[in-house]
Design a protein around this motif. Sequence first.
Motif, mmCIF file in Angstrom:
data_model
loop_
_atom_site.group_PDB
_atom_site.id
_atom_site.type_symbol
_atom_site.label_atom_id
_atom_site.label_comp_id
_atom_site.label_asym_id
_atom_site.label_seq_id
_atom_site.Cartn_x
_atom_site.Cartn_y
_atom_site.Cartn_z
ATOM 1 N N ILE A 31 -4.108 -3.388 -7.141
ATOM 2 C CA ILE A 31 -4.361 -2.000 -6.739
ATOM 3 C C ILE A 31 -5.701 -1.925 -6.006
ATOM 4 O O ILE A 31 -5.805 -1.330 -4.933
ATOM 5 C CB ILE A 31 -4.367 -1.051 -7.970
ATOM 6 C CG1 ILE A 31 -3.046 -1.084 -8.732
ATOM 7 C CG2 ILE A 31 -4.765 0.368 -7.552
ATOM 8 C CD1 ILE A 31 -1.872 -0.447 -8.060
ATOM 9 N N PHE A 68 -7.069 -0.189 -2.566
ATOM 10 C CA PHE A 68 -7.784 1.076 -2.737
ATOM 11 C C PHE A 68 -9.077 0.843 -3.500
ATOM 12 O O PHE A 68 -9.117 0.055 -4.441
ATOM 13 C CB PHE A 68 -6.924 2.079 -3.515
ATOM 14 C CG PHE A 68 -5.634 2.416 -2.827
ATOM 15 C CD1 PHE A 68 -5.586 3.397 -1.854
ATOM 16 C CD2 PHE A 68 -4.468 1.735 -3.146
ATOM 17 C CE1 PHE A 68 -4.398 3.692 -1.210
ATOM 18 C CE2 PHE A 68 -3.275 2.027 -2.513
ATOM 19 C CZ PHE A 68 -3.239 3.012 -1.543
ATOM 20 N N ILE A 103 -6.571 6.754 -3.916
ATOM 21 C CA ILE A 103 -5.109 6.766 -4.096
ATOM 22 C C ILE A 103 -4.612 8.209 -4.107
ATOM 23 O O ILE A 103 -3.610 8.534 -3.468
ATOM 24 C CB ILE A 103 -4.696 6.055 -5.393
ATOM 25 C CG1 ILE A 103 -5.119 4.593 -5.370
ATOM 26 C CG2 ILE A 103 -3.192 6.177 -5.625
ATOM 27 C CD1 ILE A 103 -4.982 3.884 -6.708
ATOM 28 N N SER A 105 2.463 6.532 -6.883
ATOM 29 C CA SER A 105 1.354 7.346 -7.403
ATOM 30 C C SER A 105 1.607 8.822 -7.138
ATOM 31 O O SER A 105 1.299 9.669 -7.990
ATOM 32 C CB SER A 105 0.034 6.915 -6.765
ATOM 33 O OG SER A 105 -0.271 5.584 -7.116
ATOM 34 N N ARG A 160 0.841 -1.212 0.000
ATOM 35 C CA ARG A 160 0.000 0.000 0.000
ATOM 36 C C ARG A 160 0.873 1.257 0.000
ATOM 37 O O ARG A 160 0.632 2.185 -0.770
ATOM 38 C CB ARG A 160 -0.925 -0.027 1.217
ATOM 39 C CG ARG A 160 -1.885 1.130 1.266
ATOM 40 C CD ARG A 160 -2.800 1.008 2.487
ATOM 41 N NE ARG A 160 -3.619 2.178 2.643
ATOM 42 C CZ ARG A 160 -4.761 2.414 2.024
ATOM 43 N NH1 ARG A 160 -5.248 1.528 1.182
ATOM 44 N NH2 ARG A 160 -5.429 3.535 2.231
ATOM 45 N N ILE A 201 1.210 4.196 -2.916
ATOM 46 C CA ILE A 201 1.049 5.623 -2.592
ATOM 47 C C ILE A 201 2.265 6.414 -3.059
ATOM 48 O O ILE A 201 2.129 7.463 -3.698
ATOM 49 C CB ILE A 201 0.817 5.813 -1.079
ATOM 50 C CG1 ILE A 201 -0.545 5.245 -0.684
ATOM 51 C CG2 ILE A 201 0.935 7.280 -0.676
ATOM 52 C CD1 ILE A 201 -0.749 5.092 0.811
ATOM 53 N N LYS A 257 -9.306 5.458 -7.852
ATOM 54 C CA LYS A 257 -8.193 6.383 -8.089
ATOM 55 C C LYS A 257 -8.247 7.577 -7.137
ATOM 56 O O LYS A 257 -7.213 8.058 -6.675
ATOM 57 C CB LYS A 257 -8.231 6.846 -9.545
ATOM 58 C CG LYS A 257 -7.149 7.830 -9.919
ATOM 59 C CD LYS A 257 -7.310 8.258 -11.370
ATOM 60 C CE LYS A 257 -6.680 9.593 -11.608
ATOM 61 N NZ LYS A 257 -6.964 10.137 -12.926
#
Length: 105
Positions: free
Chosen positions: A43, A47, A53, A15, A8, A12, A50
């Motif tokens: 993903i 999450f 995220i 991203s 995770r 992060i 989007k």
Amino acid sequence: MTKGENTRKYIIKKSAELFNQRGYAGSSLSDITEVTGIKRGGIYRHFACKDEIALEAYDYAVGIVNEKFTEAVDNQQSAIDKILAIFRVYEQVTEHPHLSEDVLY
């Protein structure tokens, strides 16, 4: 820290770097899967979307920048030196847009 927590955090971080370079609208979930090397299902395991995220990535990015500003100011004595230190950090952020703890000064 568990493997899931590490994954995770990795999503992060990568991203945040992507959004920093291309912006939110210029980054798709496919782009996130590409930069992380994690498939779409992986993903979505961490999450819901989007937007989730992006919110986490924003908090991550703000945390890094705030940390760098704090470090720079804490090492200065006078008010003018503190202000100049803030400008130097900001200058580094604009010259090195890749969001990374080891790039920002």
